[in-house]
Every structure is written in structure tokens, then in C-alpha cells.
Design an enzyme around this catalytic site. Structure first.
Site, PDB file in Angstrom:
ATOM      1  N   LYS A  56      59.726  21.716 -57.821  1.00  0.00           N
ATOM      2  CA  LYS A  56      60.342  21.459 -59.119  1.00  0.00           C
ATOM      3  C   LYS A  56      59.349  21.720 -60.247  1.00  0.00           C
ATOM      4  O   LYS A  56      58.134  21.730 -60.002  1.00  0.00           O
ATOM      5  CB  LYS A  56      60.838  20.013 -59.168  1.00  0.00           C
ATOM      6  CG  LYS A  56      59.747  18.999 -58.900  1.00  0.00           C
ATOM      7  CD  LYS A  56      60.326  17.629 -58.575  1.00  0.00           C
ATOM      8  CE  LYS A  56      59.210  16.639 -58.353  1.00  0.00           C
ATOM      9  NZ  LYS A  56      59.649  15.461 -57.622  1.00  0.00           N
TER      10      LYS A  56
ATOM     11  N   ARG B 269      67.283   5.287 -60.154  1.00  0.00           N
ATOM     12  CA  ARG B 269      67.263   6.484 -60.988  1.00  0.00           C
ATOM     13  C   ARG B 269      68.603   7.156 -60.747  1.00  0.00           C
ATOM     14  O   ARG B 269      69.540   6.924 -61.475  1.00  0.00           O
ATOM     15  CB  ARG B 269      66.070   7.353 -60.540  1.00  0.00           C
ATOM     16  CG  ARG B 269      65.682   8.429 -61.473  1.00  0.00           C
ATOM     17  CD  ARG B 269      64.303   8.994 -61.162  1.00  0.00           C
ATOM     18  NE  ARG B 269      64.254   9.716 -59.889  1.00  0.00           N
ATOM     19  CZ  ARG B 269      63.167  10.343 -59.440  1.00  0.00           C
ATOM     20  NH1 ARG B 269      62.041  10.329 -60.144  1.00  0.00           N
ATOM     21  NH2 ARG B 269      63.174  10.986 -58.295  1.00  0.00           N
TER      22      ARG B 269
ATOM     23  N   TYR C 182      36.280  18.947 -85.782  1.00  0.00           N
ATOM     24  CA  TYR C 182      37.041  18.112 -86.715  1.00  0.00           C
ATOM     25  C   TYR C 182      36.455  16.697 -86.836  1.00  0.00           C
ATOM     26  O   TYR C 182      36.040  16.112 -85.846  1.00  0.00           O
ATOM     27  CB  TYR C 182      38.491  17.968 -86.230  1.00  0.00           C
ATOM     28  CG  TYR C 182      39.311  19.230 -86.394  1.00  0.00           C
ATOM     29  CD1 TYR C 182      39.553  19.756 -87.672  1.00  0.00           C
ATOM     30  CD2 TYR C 182      39.845  19.882 -85.288  1.00  0.00           C
ATOM     31  CE1 TYR C 182      40.308  20.908 -87.816  1.00  0.00           C
ATOM     32  CE2 TYR C 182      40.616  21.033 -85.434  1.00  0.00           C
ATOM     33  CZ  TYR C 182      40.832  21.540 -86.706  1.00  0.00           C
ATOM     34  OH  TYR C 182      41.570  22.669 -86.868  1.00  0.00           O
TER      35      TYR C 182
ATOM     36  N   MET D  90      43.122  22.736 -80.829  1.00  0.00           N
ATOM     37  CA  MET D  90      44.348  23.219 -80.209  1.00  0.00           C
ATOM     38  C   MET D  90      44.059  24.322 -79.180  1.00  0.00           C
ATOM     39  O   MET D  90      44.579  24.294 -78.069  1.00  0.00           O
ATOM     40  CB  MET D  90      45.319  23.728 -81.271  1.00  0.00           C
ATOM     41  CG  MET D  90      46.692  24.030 -80.703  1.00  0.00           C
ATOM     42  SD  MET D  90      47.806  24.735 -81.900  1.00  0.00           S
ATOM     43  CE  MET D  90      48.255  23.329 -82.885  1.00  0.00           C
TER      44      MET D  90
HETATM   45  C1  LIG Z   1      58.981  14.981 -56.613  1.00  0.00           C
HETATM   46  C2  LIG Z   1      59.642  14.360 -55.482  1.00  0.00           C
HETATM   47  C3  LIG Z   1      59.016  14.275 -54.226  1.00  0.00           C
HETATM   48  C4  LIG Z   1      57.615  14.742 -53.975  1.00  0.00           C
HETATM   49  O1  LIG Z   1      56.677  13.780 -54.372  1.00  0.00           O
HETATM   50  P1  LIG Z   1      55.106  13.973 -54.155  1.00  0.00           P
HETATM   51  O2  LIG Z   1      54.518  12.698 -54.484  1.00  0.00           O
HETATM   52  O3  LIG Z   1      54.688  15.063 -55.092  1.00  0.00           O
HETATM   53  O4  LIG Z   1      54.921  14.392 -52.742  1.00  0.00           O
HETATM   54  C5  LIG Z   1      59.747  13.797 -53.157  1.00  0.00           C
HETATM   55  N1  LIG Z   1      61.018  13.372 -53.331  1.00  0.00           N
HETATM   56  C6  LIG Z   1      61.642  13.405 -54.513  1.00  0.00           C
HETATM   57  C7  LIG Z   1      63.050  12.909 -54.638  1.00  0.00           C
HETATM   58  C8  LIG Z   1      60.976  13.903 -55.632  1.00  0.00           C
HETATM   59  O5  LIG Z   1      61.595  13.924 -56.820  1.00  0.00           O
END
Ligand SMILES: *Cc1c(COP(=O)(O)O)cnc(C)c1O
Length: 814
Positions: free
Chosen positions: A481, A581, A709, A758
């Protein structure tokens, strides 16, 4: 190209005959890399029956001539040879084939480090005089060695083979195939030598390679090893190389560009271009072997000054006009060419352009090699081939692909039309790639000096680590993701597919679409679906996470509207067990089941899963067990009433580390792929990500001068500072400024000073003698992202996903 007969292969198996005179030219052992199946035989090395069956079917689809399989499988489309251990058969076959080259002088190299360098250098030095067969890349394994020797032809006079082992008893097999005349033992790791008794077994095992050689060259820097060798090899001529007085060939000392060495009783001085001590010993081995082969010291001197740098690495980057550029600096030979093209074709099945540059070979073998390569390329489709080298008109080459020859680098660069590379994948291959550096930089669009280097070997290592933790049947879903945690749009997913990961998971459907558009065909789960994602889900065969009745209803309506009944659509059911969630609560399961029951024609529940709230440590053990317990109740309820058998999964990366007993059918690994664990286990994984930049400017400050800065930094004395072209817009948190964090230059810590801007930041290089353009590591193996995360009061995930897209990504394999 070499050809072999099915008859001979079958004969080797000693069990049955095949009445055919069919020939084959290739041996495939990886179905992903079969480009033109019609010319080769597939050897299936897979130990799991179901998986083997899949691969064999894939090989048949790719129209291979025949198959060697460890399992009885009934197929009619092509001949199949059942042999309990296909690797062993390959070795037998290679040995038989190789034994016909009686005139060949065979050199075998083993050791902990330096094997490949010594091999490639020997090749560079000897190929002016002899036609040589040498193993490609680091093909030194139980499979690599037989494949390498199968490339031998009658014209070859010398064979140079690299031999490695990972398990006891392996060297015996390799020795048996090669039966070398000359053996070389490069360096054995320092660590190993100190506890010689513990690693005695390893050295003994390696030395099995030398049982029947005439001459052995051993690098040796301690007395134990010296005695060991002298004891062990009484029949053989043994030449000890090293720094100690007892050595036959001794490095006496080195100073600037000169080394002073003693060869038996005579002393010599050679000019060298190498400064690195460890590499000097490889050079010493090279000199010893050349001396032994009868080269004069004058000839040796001339040869070692002409040695080409060997970087041996595969580098993949995004280039201009949406091209992909793959630079392969492994030595040029037919097999290594095949390896590179297979990879390129697999990873990026686009328009293919190949650029080959090498003028190291002597003219005759050079021409022969190019002819072999072009013949091979005739068997696959390539859009254009560019050959840079010393060509003569009389060299006629028949190519079915379009091809251009250039005698000089400049003529090549002048006639190369960059627009034509639009959407192409480009392979640039040969030792001498460095001569094209500027040209490659323009293709890679290297305007920025900051790079994110992604080490693919480490990713592979990390996945293997998790595979080894898990039961054989447990699948791995790789979480890619948010562009694989901010690392790359689709490339990581592509490599994961190449490493045979079972499943991928993205957050949104458009991420899944990009993966599909880039040739990813393995299943992809999508977690957050919304009203506008259903079309993409259906059109691109993505698999939605169903987390409420509402979205299930909409999805079903869409399927019905599209009359999608070709096959059932895979869905994944998410249970909320405490994360709160997304997901079904226990009380909703009943209605969910009713709904699914009514629509069994359309959907197939592929998996049921939940997400655990805290797995980094065991602090929340009781809560986690409650979650799992609740999940199991829901799972049971669903499968009993639906009579199905979906995959069951709950663990993420840290879940695997801390709650391995609950791996069920699949685990979902994210951060672990990138080698980042939050606890003390982190040394089991390898570092994947290195962020590098270069000093763009160095200036001197006087005591009292301020930097950046708001004048946060005031020099307490006269110092030099450097400016780096990277800032908070690139994902460098401002918290790291103001001397809170140090970057690394040649492993030395250099503080970041002043406020991070930046696009830039400043470092205090004090009185160190660095030049502008000096490479700086911002984070990597020695300067870990975990430390940065702690300093910034966040987690490594946020650091990774903050790396801006304008930083160039480079994927390397070493
Ligand atoms: C992101 C995610 C994971 C992976 O988690 P890690 O800690 O990066 O291994 C597993 N399950 C779900 C539902 C996630 O959203």
C-alpha cells in the site's frame, strides 16, 4: 550456440530411453524466465508437489521441448523424464558433456570473498592469448556450475569456474563435474580464521575442490592454516600467498601506487592502481597465477595496469520518456547475457533495446562472442540492438532483429536518438559501461544528486527470513500500500512477484490498477473501497476487502449490473476484533452470512481476516489473544454456514515475530520487507533502503558566523561547512536539524547544523578534507531509519512514506 540431445539427457538418467534425435539449446530452471520455450528443456527443482505441478504447466504453456520432473505427473504435450533429484541429473549431464573437452585447462576458484573478482581478472588477462570459457556473474552453485560448464565449446582452451557452497557435501559434486587442474583459494573470512577450529569443517569442505588438482594457490595469513595446507596437500604443488614470511609469494609492503612482492626467492616491484588492501590480495593471487602460467613480469605488469574495475552489480532505474534502464556490469559472456535479458523481459515486458559495450576481448573471441549473442537474440524478439566494439565490414552477422554497429563510443552517442526509447526497457551491458557514464546519466535523468538506493538482495533475504519462520504451507501477502510504503510506484511489487510472493495488498483501487497496468498478475487485495472504485475492481480483477454490509450490497449490484458471471469474484472479509477501524462486528456476521448465501453465484470468499492492534511486543498479550479468539469464533461461524474454506489470516510483520503460533494460512508482511523491525530482533533482517546525496558546495566559516534561517547555529571556531541538496520537502524531518542528527561520510558521523530548509541542509565538516561532490549517506545500514524515527517521535513507517517522489529511486542487485 551449444546444442544437446534429448537422447543423451535421457541416457544420463539410466532408467529409460527416448527414441528421438531432437536437439535442445537451453536449460530452463525458472519458468518466469522462459522467453522462447521451443528451444529448451525445463528442469523442475521444486520440492513441493502442488507448486511443481503449477510450474510444469507453465512450462508446457510456454512450449518447452521436454521436462525433467521429480514427481510423476501425467502429461502428454511433451516428453517428461521423471528423476528423483533433477539437480543431480543436471550435474551428471554436465559432467558427461564436459568430459569431452580433454584439452581444456581447468581453473577452479573458491573462498569466502574475492572469487568473482579473481575470476573476472584472470579472464581479462588471459583472453588476449586464449579462447576462454568462464562462469557468468556469480554462478557458482550446485546449479550455476553445471550451467556454466554446459557453455563450453571446442574452441575454448581455458575454463575458469567459480565454485561456492552453502551446505556440507556440495563441493564434492562440483569437483566431480569440473575436475580442475589448478585450484585457487581466495580469502577465507577473518572472523573464520580466528576460530579456525570451528570453521575447520568449512575449509576442509572447500578444499575438497582441490583433491585432484596439480597446483593450488592459497591465500593464507596465519600459521594454523599454513600447517593445515601443507599437511593436507602432500601430493599437490601448493603455493601459499600472503603477507607472512612463510609465504611462497609474499606481499612485502606497499606504498602509494607500488607493491613490493617476493616470488619465491626473487623480489619484484609492480605499479598498481589499487589502494584497497583486501583487493590487493586478490591482485597478488592474480599475479601468482599469471607467473605460474609462464608470463614474464613485464607482461604481468602491463596486464595489471590494464585491469578494468569490476563493480559487478545490476542497477535498475527509471529513465527519460518513461523508459526503464538496467545497467549490468557483470562480465560479458553468453550465459550472463541470457540472465540479464531474461530478467529484463520478465520485469518490464515492453519494447526492448539492448546496448552492449565491450572491447576487452581479443578481436577473434570478441567477434565470436558477439556472434553467439546475436544468434541467441535471434531466438527472441528485441526491438533494437546496439553493439559498440571493434568491428570490421567483413564480419558478417545475420540478425533477425534490427541492429547497429559502432566502432566508437562517440559515433554511438551521436547517432543515438533518445526519443526512440520512449516506453522502452533498455539493457546496457558490459564491463566497460563506465565509459558510457555521461550518456547513461542523461538517460537516467540524473539532474538531482540525491538518490534512494533500494537493495533487492536484501528484500529477497528478508522475505526468505519470513518464509523460513513460517510453516511450508503458510502464504505471504506483501503489503504494498501507499506505493510500497513510499518506496516505488510498482517496481517493488514487480520484484515481489518475481520472488514468488503469493499475494499483494494495496490500500486503494487506483494503486491496484497501476500494478495491473505494469504487468502484475498475482492476486491483489484492495482494502479501502468506495463508490468510485467498483468499476476498476471488476475491470482489473482486483479483490476487494468487504468490511460492511453496505459495500457488499453495492458491490453485488455492480456485479449484477455488469452481468459478471464468467467466474465467481473473489472477496475478502474483514472482521473488526478491536481495532475499530473497518470490519464486521460479531453481531453483524449473521446478516453477512445470509447475504452471501443468497449471492453465491457471484462471489467467492477467498479469505477472512482481522488486524491486531499491537504486536510490536507482548505487552498487550491478553488483548491480542482476545482478538484472536473473537476472530476464530466469527471465522468458524462463517465457514460452517457457508460450507467454504477461505484463507485465515491475522498477523502483520511483528505478529510473525511475536505471535508466530497464530500464522494460520497466511501472514501480511509490510515493514519487515524493508528490514525495519522495532525491537531487538532487527539484526535478523537486512537493510534495504539507503538515502544518499552529494555535497553541492563547501564554504569556510569564521568564528561567530551563523548558518541558515534564524541563525540557529553559530560557529564557535573557524570551520568548513557543506550544503546538501535535500530538505524537508524531500522527507527530512526538521527535527533532525540543529545538531540533532548526523549523516555519514566514509562511515564518519557529520552533524547536521542549523535549521533544515525546504530543499537543502547544511552539515559541519569541520577541518575534514572533503571535496564538493563527496557522497553522503543520510540513512542506511549504519545510520538507521529506526533512530531517526525515535528522534522524531514517530515510527519508521512515517519516515519511509515521507520520502518525496522527486528523489530518484535506484534498484540494485549486487
Ligand atoms: C499495513 C497493514 C499490514 C502490514 O503491517 P506491517 O506492520 O507493515 O507488517 C498488515 N495488515 C493490514 C490490515 C495492514 O493495513
Amino acid at each position: 550456440m551449444n546444442c544437446f540431445s534429448l537422447y543423451d539427457l535421457w541416457k544420463c538418467s539410466n532408467q529409460n530411453f527416448i527414441y528421438t534425435n531432437k536437439l535442445f539449446y537451453e536449460i530452463f530452471f525458472d519458468t518466469r524466465c522462459i522467453i522462447n520455450g521451443k528451444i529448451g528443456v525445463y528442469f523442475c527443482f521444486e520440492k513441493n508437489f502442488d507448486q511443481a505441478k503449477n510450474y510444469i504447466n507453465e512450462a508446457i504453456e510456454k512450449q518447452v521441448i521436454a521436462i525433467v520432473s521429480p514427481f510423476k505427473i501425467n502429461i502428454k504435450k511433451c516428453p517428461i523424464l521423471i528423476y528423483h533429484n533433477p539437480i543431480q541429473l543436471l550435474q551428471k549431464f554436465a559432467k558427461k558433456y564436459f568430459s569431452q573437452f580433454e584439452h581444456l585447462k581447468k581453473i577452479a576458484i573458491t573462498g569466502s570473498n574475492g572469487k568473482t573478482i579473481v575470476k573476472e581478472w584472470l579472464f581479462q588477462c588471459l583472453n588476449d592469448h586464449y579462447s576462454i570459457i568462464h562462469s557468468p556473474n556469480n554462478y557458482n552453485s550446485q546449479i550455476g556450475v553445471p550451467l556454466a560448464v554446459l557453455q563450453t565449446q571446442y574452441k575454448h582452451k581455458i575454463g575458469i569456474f567459480e565454485c561456492g557452497i552453502s551446505l556440507p557435501n556440495e563441493m564434492k559434486n562440483i569437483e566431480n563435474i569440473i575436475q580442475p587442474h589448478i585450484g585457487i583459494l581466495t580469502n577465507i573470512n577473518k572472523k573464520h580464521v580466528e576460530n579456525f577450529s570451528c570453521t575447520k569443517q568449512l575449509i576442509e569442505e572447500k578444499c575438497l575442490l582441490f583433491n585432484n588438482v596439480k597446483t593450488i594457490f592459497c591465500y593464507c595469513n596465519n600459521y594454523f592454516m599454513y600447517n593445515f595446507f601443507k599437511e593436507k596437500f602432500k601430493k599437490q604443488e601448493i603455493i601459499i600467498i600472503g603477507e607472512k614470511k612463510f609465504c611462497d609469494i609474499q606481499l612485502c609492503f606497499f606504498k602509494k601506487n607500488y607493491i613490493y612482492i617476493r616470488i619465491f626467492s626473487k623480489k619484484y616491484c609492480f605499479k598498481v592502481q589499487i589502494q584497497n588492501r583486501n583487493i590487493l590480495f586478490n591482485l597478488l593471487i592474480l599475479i601468482s597465477v599469471l607467473y605460474h602460467l609462464g608470463f614474464s613480469t613485464i607482461a604481468i605488469q602491463e596486464k595489471i595496469l590494464r585491469l578494468q574495475p569490476i563493480t559487478m552489480c545490476l542497477k535498475i532505474t527509471h529513465g527519460i520518456f518513461n523508459s526503464m534502464i538496467m545497467c549490468d556490469t557483470y562480465g560479458l559472456n553468453l550465459l550472463s547475457m541470457k540472465i540479464a535479458i531474461n530478467k529484463l523481459k520478465y520485469l518490464f515486458n515492453k519494447k526492448t533495446i539492448i546496448i552492449i559495450i565491450d572491447s576487452l576481448l581479443n578481436k577473434k573471441s570478441y567477434f565470436n562472442l558477439y556472434k553467439d549473442i546475436i544468434n541467441f537474440l535471434n531466438s527472441i524478439i528485441v526491438d533494437h540492438i546496439f553493439l559498440i566494439g571493434q568491428f570490421k565490414k567483413k564480419h558478417k552477422i545475420i540478425s533477425t532483429n534490427s541492429i547497429s554497429f559502432f566502432v566508437s563510443i562517440n559515433s554511438f552517442i551521436n547517432s543515438f536518438n533518445k526519443v526512440n526509447i520512449s516506453n522502452a526497457s533498455i539493457l546496457i551491458k558490459g564491463y566497460q559501461i563506465f565509459k558510457l557514464k555521461k550518456f547513461i546519466n542523461t538517460l537516467e535523468n540524473q539532474s538531482h544528486n540525491t538518490l534512494l538506493e533500494i537493495n533487492l538482495n536484501s528484500i529477497y533475504h528478508n522475505i526468505k527470513f519470513f518464509r523460513n519462520c513460517l510453516n511450508k504451507r503458510t502464504k505471504i501477502m506483501a503489503m504494498v500500500k501507499a506505493n510500497a510504503y513510499g518506496i516505488s510506484e510498482y517496481q517493488i511489487a514487480k520484484f515481489l512477484q518475481y520472488y514468488k510472493i503469493d499475494y499483494l495488498c494495496v490500500a486503494y483501487s487506483d494503486e491496484g490498477v497501476i500494478l495491473r497496468q505494469n504487468g502484475i498478475y498475482i492476486p491483489i487485495m484492495v482494502m479501502n473501497i468506495s463508490n468510485n472504485s467498483y468499476d476498476d475492481i471488476i475491470n482489473y480483477n482486483l479483490e476487494p476487502e468487504i468490511y460492511s454490509l453496505k459495500i457488499l450490497t453495492i458491490f453485488l449490484n455492480k456485479l449484477k449490473e455488469k452481468k459478471y458471471i464468467k467466474k465467481k469474484f473473489s472477496i475478502h472479509i474483514k472482521i473488526d476484533t478491536g481495532m475499530h477501524r473497518l470490519g464486521f462486528q460479531k453481531f453483524e456476521i449473521h446478516n453477512l452470512i445470509k447475504k452471501i448465501k443468497k449471492n453465491m453465484l457471484y462471489i467467492d470468499v477467498k479469505s477472512i481476516f482481522t488486524h491486531l492492534v499491537a504486536t510490536e511486543n507482548k505487552k498487550d498479550y491478553n488483548f491480542i489473544l482476545k482478538q484472536i479468539n473473537l476472530f476464530e469464533q466469527c471465522y468458524k461461524q462463517i465457514i460452517e454456514q457457508l460450507d467454504c474454506n477461505p484463507l485465515k489470516h491475522v498477523l502483520n510483520t511483528h505478529g510473525v515475530i511475536n505471535y508466530l503460533n497464530y500464522q494460520f494460512d497466511m501472514v501480511r508482511i509490510g515493514i519487515g520487507i524493508y528490514g525495519l523491525l522495532s525491537n531487538n530482533n532487527k539484526h535478523v533482517l537486512k537493510n534495504v533502503i539507503t538515502l544518499k546525496s552529494k555535497i553541492s558546495q563547501i564554504i569556510c566559516l569564521k568564528k561567530g558566523d551563523s548558518v541558515g534561517y534564524n541563525r540557529i547555529f553559530i560557529a564557535k571556531k573557524n570551520i568548513k561547512i557543506g550544503t546538501l541538496p535535500i530538505g524537508y520537502a524531500d522527507g527530512i524531518f526538521r527535527k533532525l536539524g540543529n545538531t540533532n542528527f548526523s549523516v555519514l561520510i566514509n562511515n564518519k558521523k557529520i552533524k547536521i547544523i542549523g535549521a533544515i530548509c525546504m530543499d537543502m541542509m547544511m552539515i559541519n565538516i569541520k577541518q575534514n578534507n572533503y571535496n564538493e561532490g563527496q557522497e553522503v549517506i543520510i540513512y542506511g545500514e549504519k545510520n538507521s531509519i529506526n533512530n531517526i524515527a525515535k528522534l522524531c517521535e514517530t515510527i519508521p513507517y512515517e519516515i519511509l512514506t515521507s520520502i518525496s517522489v522527486r528523489i530518484k529511486r535506484i534498484f540494485i542487485e549486487i
